[in-house]
Motif scaffolding. Structure first.
Motif, PDB file in Angstrom:
ATOM      1  N   TYR A 222     -38.352  -9.193  -2.958  1.00 26.90           N
ATOM      2  CA  TYR A 222     -38.882  -8.969  -3.994  1.00 26.90           C
ATOM      3  C   TYR A 222     -39.142  -7.201  -4.240  1.00 26.90           C
ATOM      4  O   TYR A 222     -38.869  -7.630  -5.265  1.00 26.90           O
ATOM      5  CB  TYR A 222     -40.192  -9.604  -4.096  1.00 26.90           C
ATOM      6  CG  TYR A 222     -41.137  -9.144  -5.019  1.00 26.90           C
ATOM      7  CD1 TYR A 222     -40.692  -9.902  -6.200  1.00 26.90           C
ATOM      8  CD2 TYR A 222     -41.831  -8.381  -5.057  1.00 26.90           C
ATOM      9  CE1 TYR A 222     -41.970  -9.652  -7.719  1.00 26.90           C
ATOM     10  CE2 TYR A 222     -42.948  -7.641  -6.045  1.00 26.90           C
ATOM     11  CZ  TYR A 222     -42.747  -8.664  -7.234  1.00 26.90           C
ATOM     12  OH  TYR A 222     -43.564  -8.006  -8.394  1.00 26.90           O
ATOM     13  N   ALA A 223     -39.226  -7.006  -3.459  1.00 25.15           N
ATOM     14  CA  ALA A 223     -39.064  -5.711  -3.744  1.00 25.15           C
ATOM     15  C   ALA A 223     -38.268  -4.975  -3.922  1.00 25.15           C
ATOM     16  O   ALA A 223     -38.408  -4.065  -4.718  1.00 25.15           O
ATOM     17  CB  ALA A 223     -39.118  -4.565  -1.949  1.00 25.15           C
ATOM     18  N   ALA A 224     -36.511  -5.162  -3.458  1.00 29.31           N
ATOM     19  CA  ALA A 224     -35.671  -4.665  -4.331  1.00 29.31           C
ATOM     20  C   ALA A 224     -34.683  -5.326  -5.513  1.00 29.31           C
ATOM     21  O   ALA A 224     -34.694  -4.681  -6.612  1.00 29.31           O
ATOM     22  CB  ALA A 224     -34.204  -6.034  -3.360  1.00 29.31           C
ATOM     23  N   TYR A 225     -35.614  -7.321  -5.933  1.00 26.65           N
ATOM     24  CA  TYR A 225     -36.043  -7.464  -7.581  1.00 26.65           C
ATOM     25  C   TYR A 225     -36.602  -6.709  -8.080  1.00 26.65           C
ATOM     26  O   TYR A 225     -36.089  -6.370  -9.485  1.00 26.65           O
ATOM     27  CB  TYR A 225     -36.447  -8.504  -7.010  1.00 26.65           C
ATOM     28  CG  TYR A 225     -36.733  -9.285  -8.960  1.00 26.65           C
ATOM     29  CD1 TYR A 225     -35.664  -9.527  -8.956  1.00 26.65           C
ATOM     30  CD2 TYR A 225     -38.600  -8.785  -9.359  1.00 26.65           C
ATOM     31  CE1 TYR A 225     -35.708 -10.395 -10.983  1.00 26.65           C
ATOM     32  CE2 TYR A 225     -38.374  -9.628 -10.231  1.00 26.65           C
ATOM     33  CZ  TYR A 225     -37.740 -10.594 -11.002  1.00 26.65           C
ATOM     34  OH  TYR A 225     -37.669 -10.945 -12.154  1.00 26.65           O
ATOM     35  N   MET A 226     -38.122  -5.493  -7.405  1.00 21.82           N
ATOM     36  CA  MET A 226     -38.742  -4.591  -8.651  1.00 21.82           C
ATOM     37  C   MET A 226     -37.845  -3.771  -8.668  1.00 21.82           C
ATOM     38  O   MET A 226     -37.674  -2.992  -9.768  1.00 21.82           O
ATOM     39  CB  MET A 226     -39.853  -4.525  -7.572  1.00 21.82           C
ATOM     40  CG  MET A 226     -41.096  -5.544  -7.822  1.00 21.82           C
ATOM     41  SD  MET A 226     -42.390  -4.603  -7.988  1.00 21.82           S
ATOM     42  CE  MET A 226     -42.271  -4.315  -6.215  1.00 21.82           C
ATOM     43  N   ARG A 227     -37.330  -2.662  -7.786  1.00 21.86           N
ATOM     44  CA  ARG A 227     -36.307  -1.638  -8.075  1.00 21.86           C
ATOM     45  C   ARG A 227     -35.181  -2.140  -8.606  1.00 21.86           C
ATOM     46  O   ARG A 227     -34.330  -1.111  -9.666  1.00 21.86           O
ATOM     47  CB  ARG A 227     -35.896  -0.818  -6.430  1.00 21.86           C
ATOM     48  CG  ARG A 227     -36.627  -0.877  -5.643  1.00 21.86           C
ATOM     49  CD  ARG A 227     -36.267   0.408  -4.743  1.00 21.86           C
ATOM     50  NE  ARG A 227     -35.282  -0.823  -3.396  1.00 21.86           N
ATOM     51  CZ  ARG A 227     -35.848  -1.535  -2.279  1.00 21.86           C
ATOM     52  NH1 ARG A 227     -37.515  -1.235  -1.826  1.00 21.86           N
ATOM     53  NH2 ARG A 227     -35.385  -2.677  -1.773  1.00 21.86           N
ATOM     54  N   ASP A 228     -34.302  -2.893  -8.296  1.00 21.92           N
ATOM     55  CA  ASP A 228     -33.547  -3.372  -9.413  1.00 21.92           C
ATOM     56  C   ASP A 228     -34.479  -3.475 -10.944  1.00 21.92           C
ATOM     57  O   ASP A 228     -33.529  -3.206 -12.355  1.00 21.92           O
ATOM     58  CB  ASP A 228     -32.908  -5.315  -8.999  1.00 21.92           C
ATOM     59  CG  ASP A 228     -32.132  -5.273  -8.345  1.00 21.92           C
ATOM     60  OD1 ASP A 228     -31.126  -3.825  -8.059  1.00 21.92           O
ATOM     61  OD2 ASP A 228     -32.308  -5.895  -7.176  1.00 21.92           O
ATOM     62  N   GLN A 229     -34.897  -4.640 -11.483  1.00 24.41           N
ATOM     63  CA  GLN A 229     -35.614  -4.160 -12.171  1.00 24.41           C
ATOM     64  C   GLN A 229     -35.944  -2.700 -13.085  1.00 24.41           C
ATOM     65  O   GLN A 229     -35.719  -2.112 -14.830  1.00 24.41           O
ATOM     66  CB  GLN A 229     -37.047  -5.073 -12.772  1.00 24.41           C
ATOM     67  CG  GLN A 229     -36.875  -6.522 -12.656  1.00 24.41           C
ATOM     68  CD  GLN A 229     -36.829  -7.496 -13.408  1.00 24.41           C
ATOM     69  OE1 GLN A 229     -38.429  -7.512 -13.027  1.00 24.41           O
ATOM     70  NE2 GLN A 229     -36.561  -8.432 -13.990  1.00 24.41           N
ATOM     71  N   VAL A 230     -36.464  -2.158 -12.174  1.00 23.13           N
ATOM     72  CA  VAL A 230     -37.356  -0.836 -12.706  1.00 23.13           C
ATOM     73  C   VAL A 230     -36.195   0.321 -12.895  1.00 23.13           C
ATOM     74  O   VAL A 230     -35.575   0.660 -14.224  1.00 23.13           O
ATOM     75  CB  VAL A 230     -37.932   0.024 -11.496  1.00 23.13           C
ATOM     76  CG1 VAL A 230     -38.004   1.241 -12.148  1.00 23.13           C
ATOM     77  CG2 VAL A 230     -39.967  -0.803 -12.062  1.00 23.13           C
ATOM     78  N   GLY A 231     -34.576   0.235 -11.880  1.00 18.75           N
ATOM     79  CA  GLY A 231     -33.978   0.463 -12.421  1.00 18.75           C
ATOM     80  C   GLY A 231     -32.996   0.391 -13.753  1.00 18.75           C
ATOM     81  O   GLY A 231     -32.561   1.377 -14.733  1.00 18.75           O
ATOM     82  N   GLU A 232     -33.281  -0.679 -14.185  1.00 21.15           N
ATOM     83  CA  GLU A 232     -32.976  -0.902 -15.652  1.00 21.15           C
ATOM     84  C   GLU A 232     -33.628  -0.830 -16.386  1.00 21.15           C
ATOM     85  O   GLU A 232     -33.224  -0.307 -17.827  1.00 21.15           O
ATOM     86  CB  GLU A 232     -32.523  -2.392 -16.301  1.00 21.15           C
ATOM     87  CG  GLU A 232     -32.095  -3.322 -14.652  1.00 21.15           C
ATOM     88  CD  GLU A 232     -32.001  -5.050 -15.557  1.00 21.15           C
ATOM     89  OE1 GLU A 232     -31.253  -5.564 -15.716  1.00 21.15           O
ATOM     90  OE2 GLU A 232     -33.078  -5.726 -15.095  1.00 21.15           O
ATOM     91  N   LEU A 233     -35.097  -0.516 -16.702  1.00 21.67           N
ATOM     92  CA  LEU A 233     -35.661   0.048 -17.747  1.00 21.67           C
ATOM     93  C   LEU A 233     -35.191   1.431 -17.782  1.00 21.67           C
ATOM     94  O   LEU A 233     -35.886   1.427 -18.940  1.00 21.67           O
ATOM     95  CB  LEU A 233     -37.226  -0.680 -16.731  1.00 21.67           C
ATOM     96  CG  LEU A 233     -37.748  -2.220 -17.721  1.00 21.67           C
ATOM     97  CD1 LEU A 233     -39.094  -1.932 -16.859  1.00 21.67           C
ATOM     98  CD2 LEU A 233     -37.840  -1.909 -18.599  1.00 21.67           C
ATOM     99  N   LEU A 234     -34.966   1.929 -16.784  1.00 16.43           N
ATOM    100  CA  LEU A 234     -35.498   4.160 -16.195  1.00 16.43           C
ATOM    101  C   LEU A 234     -33.742   3.944 -16.939  1.00 16.43           C
ATOM    102  O   LEU A 234     -33.502   5.748 -16.924  1.00 16.43           O
ATOM    103  CB  LEU A 234     -35.592   4.414 -15.908  1.00 16.43           C
ATOM    104  CG  LEU A 234     -37.148   4.331 -15.400  1.00 16.43           C
ATOM    105  CD1 LEU A 234     -37.732   4.825 -13.735  1.00 16.43           C
ATOM    106  CD2 LEU A 234     -37.915   3.970 -16.147  1.00 16.43           C
ATOM    107  N   THR A 235     -32.705   2.706 -17.258  1.00 16.84           N
ATOM    108  CA  THR A 235     -31.232   3.564 -16.881  1.00 16.84           C
ATOM    109  C   THR A 235     -31.091   3.336 -18.713  1.00 16.84           C
ATOM    110  O   THR A 235     -30.357   3.703 -19.576  1.00 16.84           O
ATOM    111  CB  THR A 235     -30.108   2.990 -16.428  1.00 16.84           C
ATOM    112  OG1 THR A 235     -30.731   3.006 -15.355  1.00 16.84           O
ATOM    113  CG2 THR A 235     -28.942   3.261 -16.370  1.00 16.84           C
ATOM    114  N   ASN A 236     -31.553   1.687 -18.723  1.00 15.65           N
ATOM    115  CA  ASN A 236     -31.029   1.081 -20.462  1.00 15.65           C
ATOM    116  C   ASN A 236     -31.172   0.910 -21.556  1.00 15.65           C
ATOM    117  O   ASN A 236     -30.941   0.807 -22.997  1.00 15.65           O
ATOM    118  CB  ASN A 236     -30.634   0.051 -20.057  1.00 15.65           C
ATOM    119  CG  ASN A 236     -30.389  -0.985 -19.113  1.00 15.65           C
ATOM    120  OD1 ASN A 236     -29.279   0.031 -18.748  1.00 15.65           O
ATOM    121  ND2 ASN A 236     -30.589  -2.054 -18.868  1.00 15.65           N
TER     122      ASN A 236
END
Length: 440
Positions: free
Chosen positions: A165-179
């Motif tokens: 789940y922590a990895a999932y959060m990093r993946d999504q925060v990465g999307e939000l701060l990139t896209n």
């Protein structure tokens, strides 16, 4: 210049402490039951029923440009929108889940529209992202989870891996701060690592920075968006202290060092963050303005929340509250923007039922009159320090004398350090009148 020095932060808070006023937006599937954003927790709604909200979520009247215009008119300079709340539903087109707005009848990336609209109005962009997720299959059941009272809750929770789940959060925060271009604020919510279940629920435990892998999460955010402002709710101290649903009585200080910190009060127009059809504790115009003034008068920011309806518009009660801010800020915003707590030697002259703010350069002092006094305002210690005085809303002169109240009666106030402002008998047509004092 203001003499107040705050604790150094990793992010750039200079703009933040100038702008002072922002809009919080809580919006998700919970707008459909319209009974509070924690409805899934409070009523322990099973997935089968909550899936109906996903199936029929269709905010056909959502116009982010209308929201942005209202925020700007209200005097707000930045906004923070829920990209994912505790229910786990994503308002953006994440590649790491199917539980997102693009897979509902909405068929749209609702975060994208928010970003584009608010940025076009010149407002800074913030993202709220819930650390909690009651939908994700790897989020372990705990004392806040909607399935906590299920007879087989422990069995349901077995095999769930918080690391995935922590990895999932990093993946999504990465999307939000990139896209979505430059993002100014990242607002995580929330940690509860010290809590544990009781009795036969003792196996349940709260979650904190080790579970979220907060260091890696924060490092990713700062790598992708250098200078971004991040709150403290990952259990790692960052930029913002965020008192919620109460009014601090003094500038918030660091618990260990005693240093002044950068802080932001988050508040609601009523008693709910999400849209609540039947909620009736909507704040009065006077309270709305006083909360803003009180906050800035103690060196803080105010993040005031709206909860849009499931059709995507702000209901009439929210619009009326924003109009209160719009009317007041249009003529009194100068006492809020780039202002802070008045210098300590000035605070002693503050009369009852009033608040001071002071411009960051120290040249102007703003007296906010919560209760409009008869005839005079007495400011001890300010004699010889004021060059000119006026009502802020219309720049009309306020006459003043020094040393004594000019009155024929015996016993009128006197004092060598006394500044006496002479007021008209009728309160000006603003919720909270403001007197602007130009200091020598």
């Amino acid at each position: 210049m203001s003499s107040y020095v705050t604790r150094k932060t990793p992010g750039d808070t200079a703009w933040f402490t100038r702008d002072r006023f922002g809009m919080f937006i809580h919006w998700g599937l919970y707008a459909m039951p319209a009974r509070h954003e924690w409805i899934k927790n409070r009523e322990m709604i099973p997935e089968a029923h909550y899936d109906l909200y996903f199936k029929y979520f269709d905010p056909d009247l959502y116009d982010a440009r209308a929201w942005a215009r209202q925020a700007k008119a209200a005097g707000m300079k930045y906004a923070v929108m829920t990209t994912k709340h505790h229910e786990g539903f994503c308002m953006f087109d994440s590649q790491f889940t199917d539980y997102k707005s693009t897979n509902t009848p909405a068929g749209r990336d609702l975060v994208r529209e928010y970003v584009d609209a608010f940025r076009a109005e010149g407002l800074r962009i913030g993202f709220y992202y819930s650390l909690i997720d009651w939908h994700h299959p790897d989020f372990p059941i705990d004392m806040l989870h909607p399935r906590r009272e299920d007879p087989d809750a422990r069995q349901q929770s077995e095999g769930r891996d918080i690391r995935r789940y922590a990895a999932y959060m990093r993946d999504q925060v990465g999307e939000l701060l990139t896209n979505y271009g430059k993002i100014d604020i990242l607002w995580f919510d929330f940690s509860y690592g010290g809590r544990h279940g009781e009795g036969d629920k003792a196996w349940m435990r709260g979650k904190g920075k080790e579970d979220w892998e907060s260091e890696a999460l924060i490092a990713l955010a700062r790598k992708l968006q250098p200078g971004i402002i991040i709150d403290n709710r990952t259990e790692l101290e960052q930029d913002l202290w965020t008192p919620e649903q109460y009014q601090p009585q003094e500038w918030i200080r660091h618990a260990e060092t005693g240093e002044l910190v950068t802080w932001e009060a988050c508040q609601t127009l009523s008693g709910s963050w999400g849209y609540h059809r039947d909620e009736q504790t909507w704040k009065s115009p006077e309270m709305l303005i006083r909360m803003l003034v009180n906050t800035v008068a103690l060196g803080g920011n105010l993040l005031m929340n709206v909860g849009p309806t499931a059709r995507g518009y702000l209901d009439s009660r929210a619009e009326a509250a924003l109009a209160v801010y719009a009317d007041w800020m249009k003529v009194n915003g100068r006492s809020i923007y780039n202002c802070t707590m008045a210098e300590p030697d000035l605070l002693g002259s503050l009369p009852p039922d009033a608040r001071f703010t002071q411009s960051q350069d120290g040249k102007r002092l703003y007296l906010h009159l919560f209760a409009y006094p008869f005839a005079h305002v007495l400011l001890k210690g300010l004699a010889g320090r004021v060059d000119y005085a006026q009502f802020l809303h219309d720049a009309s002169e306020i006459k003043f004398t020094e040393g004594a109240v000019r009155h024929f009666s015996e016993g009128a106030a006197k004092g060598n350090d006394l500044l006496v402002l002479e007021l008209p008998p009728v309160k000006p047509p603003v919720v909270v009148p403001v007197i602007e004092l130009f200091l020598k």
